[in-house]
Design an enzyme around this catalytic site. Structure first.
Site, PDB file in Angstrom:
ATOM      1  N   ASP A 162     120.879  30.697 102.913  1.00  0.00           N
ATOM      2  CA  ASP A 162     121.767  29.863 103.723  1.00  0.00           C
ATOM      3  C   ASP A 162     121.020  28.620 104.178  1.00  0.00           C
ATOM      4  O   ASP A 162     119.811  28.664 104.439  1.00  0.00           O
ATOM      5  CB  ASP A 162     122.276  30.632 104.947  1.00  0.00           C
ATOM      6  CG  ASP A 162     121.161  31.013 105.899  1.00  0.00           C
ATOM      7  OD1 ASP A 162     120.962  30.307 106.898  1.00  0.00           O
ATOM      8  OD2 ASP A 162     120.446  32.002 105.622  1.00  0.00           O
ATOM      9  N   SER A 163     121.739  27.510 104.246  1.00  0.00           N
ATOM     10  CA  SER A 163     121.201  26.252 104.748  1.00  0.00           C
ATOM     11  C   SER A 163     119.946  25.850 103.971  1.00  0.00           C
ATOM     12  O   SER A 163     119.990  25.700 102.759  1.00  0.00           O
ATOM     13  CB  SER A 163     120.943  26.377 106.251  1.00  0.00           C
ATOM     14  OG  SER A 163     120.753  25.103 106.840  1.00  0.00           O
ATOM     15  N   ALA A 164     118.792  25.713 104.650  1.00  0.00           N
ATOM     16  CA  ALA A 164     117.561  25.399 103.933  1.00  0.00           C
ATOM     17  C   ALA A 164     117.240  26.489 102.919  1.00  0.00           C
ATOM     18  O   ALA A 164     116.710  26.210 101.828  1.00  0.00           O
ATOM     19  CB  ALA A 164     116.411  25.231 104.917  1.00  0.00           C
ATOM     20  N   PHE A 211     124.990  29.702 100.862  1.00  0.00           N
ATOM     21  CA  PHE A 211     125.774  29.580 102.091  1.00  0.00           C
ATOM     22  C   PHE A 211     125.426  28.246 102.760  1.00  0.00           C
ATOM     23  O   PHE A 211     124.299  28.051 103.214  1.00  0.00           O
ATOM     24  CB  PHE A 211     125.442  30.707 103.078  1.00  0.00           C
ATOM     25  CG  PHE A 211     125.677  32.100 102.575  1.00  0.00           C
ATOM     26  CD1 PHE A 211     126.890  32.740 102.768  1.00  0.00           C
ATOM     27  CD2 PHE A 211     124.667  32.801 101.928  1.00  0.00           C
ATOM     28  CE1 PHE A 211     127.088  34.043 102.335  1.00  0.00           C
ATOM     29  CE2 PHE A 211     124.852  34.101 101.491  1.00  0.00           C
ATOM     30  CZ  PHE A 211     126.073  34.722 101.691  1.00  0.00           C
ATOM     31  N   HIS A 236     128.578  25.456 110.839  1.00  0.00           N
ATOM     32  CA  HIS A 236     127.429  25.859 110.034  1.00  0.00           C
ATOM     33  C   HIS A 236     127.028  27.316 110.301  1.00  0.00           C
ATOM     34  O   HIS A 236     126.868  27.722 111.450  1.00  0.00           O
ATOM     35  CB  HIS A 236     126.262  24.921 110.351  1.00  0.00           C
ATOM     36  CG  HIS A 236     125.128  25.002 109.404  1.00  0.00           C
ATOM     37  ND1 HIS A 236     125.256  24.770 108.049  1.00  0.00           N
ATOM     38  CD2 HIS A 236     123.811  25.298 109.604  1.00  0.00           C
ATOM     39  CE1 HIS A 236     124.078  24.895 107.468  1.00  0.00           C
ATOM     40  NE2 HIS A 236     123.190  25.231 108.382  1.00  0.00           N
TER      41      HIS A 236
END
Length: 305
Positions: A165-167, A195, A279
């Site tokens: 997810d994200s980074a 994600f 987010h």
């Protein structure tokens, strides 16, 4: 100037994540809470334990093993890479422990959730290097003679998934991309789940300028796959991208989806946008209807033939 005062001079801050002081100290302002692994699987049937993948770099992981209905059956392996702007969070935080404990149980997969070196103490590309090392470490178990018994005995290395997810989504993409470009024997990545991915876009990104000083900017495939000439080499037959309507990273996820579709890659990519959410909402409110729906889609993705 008083030395005590000079030690508190801020060199850079990225709120609400962290502060970097001029003397090199880092204050992580969130994502520091940890919980122990689940050695007594009383609810989901999932056991977990913390392991070391490399004593040299400090690369570690939390490993999850679901309830074994048939101990002889090999289970898919999920390599999971946490988010947090490359700076905060870990596999040991309650957010990720609860999420992956649940995902291991519902999807019936073995999960390797890695603890990569974090910036700014370890600037990028350290996290990319650690993520790549993790898949190679897992591959060393494909002959059933690796250092971790749970992988030797229970993981199906012909059904490997990579997610983040994200980074962590950027790191997950990198693993699948490098696997397609460089190759690693012993494992086959069949699916990738991203994600709310954190990639670069055309705008200036102050955080990445600090934590990735050697980046090639918009030409660097690690953080900007849209211009990667080898994007079509991604190893995986299927990719599932999640974005959220209110997430400031939403457009970057859509751009990745479009770039992958046009790259000449031979697989199938799908994208799901969750209305009204922000987010990584599924981590913060996992029991909500939309979070449950999202996880169910991931479970179905990992269990389809």
């Amino acid at each position: 100037m008083d030395p005590a005062t000079s030690n508190d001079e801020i060199a850079f801050e990225f709120l609400p994540l962290f502060r970097l002081y001029k003397d090199g100290r880092v204050d992580r302002l969130k994502g520091t809470e940890i919980v122990p692994p689940s050695t007594d699987p009383t609810t989901t049937g999932v056991r977990s334990k913390d392991i070391v993948l490399s004593s040299e770099s400090g690369l570690g992981a939390r490993l999850y093993l679901p309830k074994l209905e048939d101990p002889t059956r090999k289970l898919p392996l999920l390599l999971y890479i946490h988010g947090g702007g490359f700076v905060i969070e870990s596999p040991y935080s309650p957010l990720y422990h609860n999420h992956l404990n649940s995902l291991a149980a519902q999807a019936n997969v073995v999960v390797l959730s890695i603890h990569y070196r974090r910036a700014p103490e370890h600037p990028l590309p350290a996290a990319f290097e650690d993520s790549w090392e993790a898949i190679k470490w897992a591959a060393a178990h494909s002959n059933r003679n690796g250092p971790e018994a749970w992988l030797n005995e229970h993981a199906d290395f012909d059904r490997v998934f990579v997610a983040g997810d994200s980074a962590g989504a950027a790191l997950a993409h990198h693993v699948a991309r490098q696997k397609g470009v460089e190759g690693v024997s012993g494992v086959r990545i069949v699916g990738v789940v991203l994600f709310h991915p954190y990639f670069l876009n055309e705008e200036r990104d102050k955080l990445l300028e600090l934590i990735f000083p050697t980046s090639g900017g918009l030409e660097d495939p690690k953080v900007y796959p849209g211009k990667d000439p080898k994007l079509g080499s991604l190893e995986a037959g299927r990719v599932l991208v999640f974005v959220a309507e209110k997430d400031f990273l939403k457009d970057r996820g859509w751009s990745y989806y479009e770039a992958l579709r046009k790259s000449g890659w031979s697989g199938v990519v799908d994208i799901e946008e969750t209305p009204g959410e922000d987010h990584v909402f599924h981590l913060f409110n996992p029991s909500s209807e939309k979070a449950v729906s999202l996880v169910n889609k991931v479970v179905a993705f990992m269990n389809q033939d």
